[in-house]
Design an enzyme around this catalytic site. Structure first.
Site, PDB file in Angstrom:
ATOM      1  N   LYS A 144     -13.494 -97.084  40.305  1.00  0.00           N
ATOM      2  CA  LYS A 144     -13.676 -96.854  41.754  1.00  0.00           C
ATOM      3  C   LYS A 144     -13.476 -98.155  42.537  1.00  0.00           C
ATOM      4  O   LYS A 144     -12.777 -98.179  43.544  1.00  0.00           O
ATOM      5  CB  LYS A 144     -15.078 -96.291  42.043  1.00  0.00           C
ATOM      6  CG  LYS A 144     -15.398 -94.997  41.321  1.00  0.00           C
ATOM      7  CD  LYS A 144     -16.781 -94.466  41.680  1.00  0.00           C
ATOM      8  CE  LYS A 144     -17.951 -95.299  41.189  1.00  0.00           C
ATOM      9  NZ  LYS A 144     -18.211 -95.219  39.734  1.00  0.00           N
ATOM     10  N   ARG A 157     -24.647 -90.683  45.006  1.00  0.00           N
ATOM     11  CA  ARG A 157     -24.853 -90.549  43.570  1.00  0.00           C
ATOM     12  C   ARG A 157     -25.887 -89.480  43.237  1.00  0.00           C
ATOM     13  O   ARG A 157     -26.205 -89.281  42.056  1.00  0.00           O
ATOM     14  CB  ARG A 157     -25.376 -91.878  43.022  1.00  0.00           C
ATOM     15  CG  ARG A 157     -24.359 -92.669  42.214  1.00  0.00           C
ATOM     16  CD  ARG A 157     -25.043 -93.969  41.843  1.00  0.00           C
ATOM     17  NE  ARG A 157     -24.444 -94.609  40.722  1.00  0.00           N
ATOM     18  CZ  ARG A 157     -23.550 -95.613  40.824  1.00  0.00           C
ATOM     19  NH1 ARG A 157     -23.134 -96.023  41.997  1.00  0.00           N
ATOM     20  NH2 ARG A 157     -23.095 -96.187  39.747  1.00  0.00           N
ATOM     21  N   ARG A 210     -15.651-104.815  30.671  1.00  0.00           N
ATOM     22  CA  ARG A 210     -16.004-105.449  31.930  1.00  0.00           C
ATOM     23  C   ARG A 210     -17.163-106.432  31.765  1.00  0.00           C
ATOM     24  O   ARG A 210     -17.264-107.415  32.506  1.00  0.00           O
ATOM     25  CB  ARG A 210     -16.396-104.342  32.929  1.00  0.00           C
ATOM     26  CG  ARG A 210     -16.638-104.791  34.327  1.00  0.00           C
ATOM     27  CD  ARG A 210     -16.838-103.601  35.245  1.00  0.00           C
ATOM     28  NE  ARG A 210     -18.091-102.920  35.000  1.00  0.00           N
ATOM     29  CZ  ARG A 210     -18.508-101.850  35.677  1.00  0.00           C
ATOM     30  NH1 ARG A 210     -17.732-101.330  36.606  1.00  0.00           N
ATOM     31  NH2 ARG A 210     -19.655-101.287  35.417  1.00  0.00           N
ATOM     32  N   ARG A 225     -22.343-108.808  34.091  1.00  0.00           N
ATOM     33  CA  ARG A 225     -23.441-107.973  34.580  1.00  0.00           C
ATOM     34  C   ARG A 225     -24.359-107.585  33.430  1.00  0.00           C
ATOM     35  O   ARG A 225     -23.912-107.015  32.442  1.00  0.00           O
ATOM     36  CB  ARG A 225     -22.874-106.707  35.233  1.00  0.00           C
ATOM     37  CG  ARG A 225     -22.411-106.924  36.648  1.00  0.00           C
ATOM     38  CD  ARG A 225     -21.674-105.723  37.186  1.00  0.00           C
ATOM     39  NE  ARG A 225     -22.391-104.465  37.027  1.00  0.00           N
ATOM     40  CZ  ARG A 225     -21.939-103.301  37.483  1.00  0.00           C
ATOM     41  NH1 ARG A 225     -20.794-103.250  38.129  1.00  0.00           N
ATOM     42  NH2 ARG A 225     -22.632-102.200  37.299  1.00  0.00           N
ATOM     43  N   ARG A 284     -27.256 -94.990  31.776  1.00  0.00           N
ATOM     44  CA  ARG A 284     -26.407 -94.798  32.960  1.00  0.00           C
ATOM     45  C   ARG A 284     -25.545 -93.555  32.822  1.00  0.00           C
ATOM     46  O   ARG A 284     -25.358 -92.808  33.789  1.00  0.00           O
ATOM     47  CB  ARG A 284     -25.550 -96.045  33.200  1.00  0.00           C
ATOM     48  CG  ARG A 284     -26.387 -97.190  33.768  1.00  0.00           C
ATOM     49  CD  ARG A 284     -25.747 -98.524  33.551  1.00  0.00           C
ATOM     50  NE  ARG A 284     -24.550 -98.704  34.356  1.00  0.00           N
ATOM     51  CZ  ARG A 284     -23.671 -99.676  34.123  1.00  0.00           C
ATOM     52  NH1 ARG A 284     -23.841-100.507  33.115  1.00  0.00           N
ATOM     53  NH2 ARG A 284     -22.624 -99.806  34.915  1.00  0.00           N
TER      54      ARG A 284
HETATM   55  P1  ADP Z   1     -21.063 -98.630  38.096  1.00  0.00           P
HETATM   56  O1  ADP Z   1     -19.903 -97.944  38.769  1.00  0.00           O
HETATM   57  O2  ADP Z   1     -20.682 -99.383  36.882  1.00  0.00           O
HETATM   58  O3  ADP Z   1     -22.207 -97.710  37.851  1.00  0.00           O
HETATM   59  P2  ADP Z   1     -22.167 -99.838  40.550  1.00  0.00           P
HETATM   60  O4  ADP Z   1     -21.900-101.222  41.003  1.00  0.00           O
HETATM   61  O5  ADP Z   1     -21.599 -98.716  41.364  1.00  0.00           O
HETATM   62  O6  ADP Z   1     -21.600 -99.789  39.055  1.00  0.00           O
HETATM   63  O7  ADP Z   1     -23.738 -99.595  40.424  1.00  0.00           O
HETATM   64  C1  ADP Z   1     -24.565-100.457  39.690  1.00  0.00           C
HETATM   65  C2  ADP Z   1     -26.002 -99.942  39.730  1.00  0.00           C
HETATM   66  O8  ADP Z   1     -26.501-100.009  41.071  1.00  0.00           O
HETATM   67  C3  ADP Z   1     -26.198 -98.480  39.309  1.00  0.00           C
HETATM   68  O9  ADP Z   1     -26.319 -98.321  37.904  1.00  0.00           O
HETATM   69  C4  ADP Z   1     -27.487 -98.130  40.061  1.00  0.00           C
HETATM   70  O10 ADP Z   1     -28.603 -98.640  39.384  1.00  0.00           O
HETATM   71  C5  ADP Z   1     -27.350 -98.896  41.361  1.00  0.00           C
HETATM   72  N1  ADP Z   1     -26.723 -98.066  42.421  1.00  0.00           N
HETATM   73  C6  ADP Z   1     -25.494 -98.267  42.985  1.00  0.00           C
HETATM   74  N2  ADP Z   1     -25.223 -97.324  43.903  1.00  0.00           N
HETATM   75  C7  ADP Z   1     -26.286 -96.484  43.921  1.00  0.00           C
HETATM   76  C8  ADP Z   1     -26.615 -95.291  44.629  1.00  0.00           C
HETATM   77  N3  ADP Z   1     -25.754 -94.741  45.510  1.00  0.00           N
HETATM   78  N4  ADP Z   1     -27.804 -94.701  44.386  1.00  0.00           N
HETATM   79  C9  ADP Z   1     -28.666 -95.225  43.510  1.00  0.00           C
HETATM   80  N5  ADP Z   1     -28.428 -96.323  42.784  1.00  0.00           N
HETATM   81  C10 ADP Z   1     -27.256 -96.964  42.987  1.00  0.00           C
END
Ligand code: ADP
Length: 188
Positions: free
Chosen positions: A14, A89, A128, A134, A146
């Site tokens: 994404k 999400r 990654r 991370r 996750r």
């Molecule tokens: P990835 O696509 O690898 O999951 P992100 O950078 O989108 O990575 O998200 C990293 C973390 O941040 C998620 O695992 C979650 O804990 C938190 N997070 C991100 N966006 C949201 C959201 N919209 N709602 C709840 N938690 C979120």
């Protein structure tokens, strides 16, 4: 004004496609993950709350991310359009987004969903981990949590948008360029 959601499991690409769409189309990219990592780096109270959840592979509360989205829209009113990456999400976040947009007299344009298998999710996240450093990418148990949270809490969002006729899916089984072209067609 166009509002797109880039949807998909962790590691689907994404963020990569969002960056390419920013370059090619001039849309504004909002990644809730990046915003949360900024809060963590700055050591804010919100960042501290988010850190312990993210490092266990759990989602942060809906109110927190919805507040971030609302203020990002407010602060960037002059842009051509928005790409939402990693939000919504949960179904509650999708409902909140509809409300936030309705309050602005706007509505979501469409959802572009990027499909990869769970095995591919694991492979990509591990790749990654070495590059982006991370903590949530480096541990198998956290990755499993996750993926489980994605299936339980995030996947139901698909039906929410299907019911609105706004859901479009790309199977990301090619190169980055090939997959990006498929995404771009749906954005255009
Ligand atoms: P990835 O696509 O690898 O999951 P992100 O950078 O989108 O990575 O998200 C990293 C973390 O941040 C998620 O695992 C979650 O804990 C938190 N997070 C991100 N966006 C949201 C959201 N919209 N709602 C709840 N938690 C979120």
């Amino acid at each position: 004004m166009n509002y797109y959601v880039l949807f998909g499991p962790p590691g689907a690409g994404k963020g990569t496609f969002a960056k390419l769409l920013v370059e090619h189309k001039g849309y504004y990219h909002i990644s809730t993950g990046d915003l949360l990592r900024k809060e963590i780096a700055a050591g804010t109270p919100l960042g501290l709350e988010a850190k312990s959840l993210i490092e266990k592979g759990n989602l942060v509360p809906d109110e927190v991310v919805c507040g971030m989205i609302r203020s990002e829209f407010g602060a960037n009113a002059g842009v051509r359009g928005f790409l939402l990456d990693g939000f919504p999400r949960t179904v509650a976040q999708a409902e909140a987004l509809d409300k936030i947009l309705a309050d602005m007299g706007a509505e979501l344009t469409r959802v572009v969903s990027i499909y990869i298998t769970d095995d591919e999710v694991r492979r990509r996240i591990k790749g990654r981990a070495a590059v982006e450093n991370r903590a949530d990418d480096a541990d198998d148990e956290i990755i499993t949590t996750r993926i489980r949270n994605y299936h339980e809490k995030t996947e139901p969002v698909i039906n929410y948008y299907k019911a609105q006729g706004k859901y479009f899916e790309v199977v990301a089984d090619g190169t980055i360029e090939q997959n990006y072209k498929k995404v771009e067609v749906l954005i255009d």
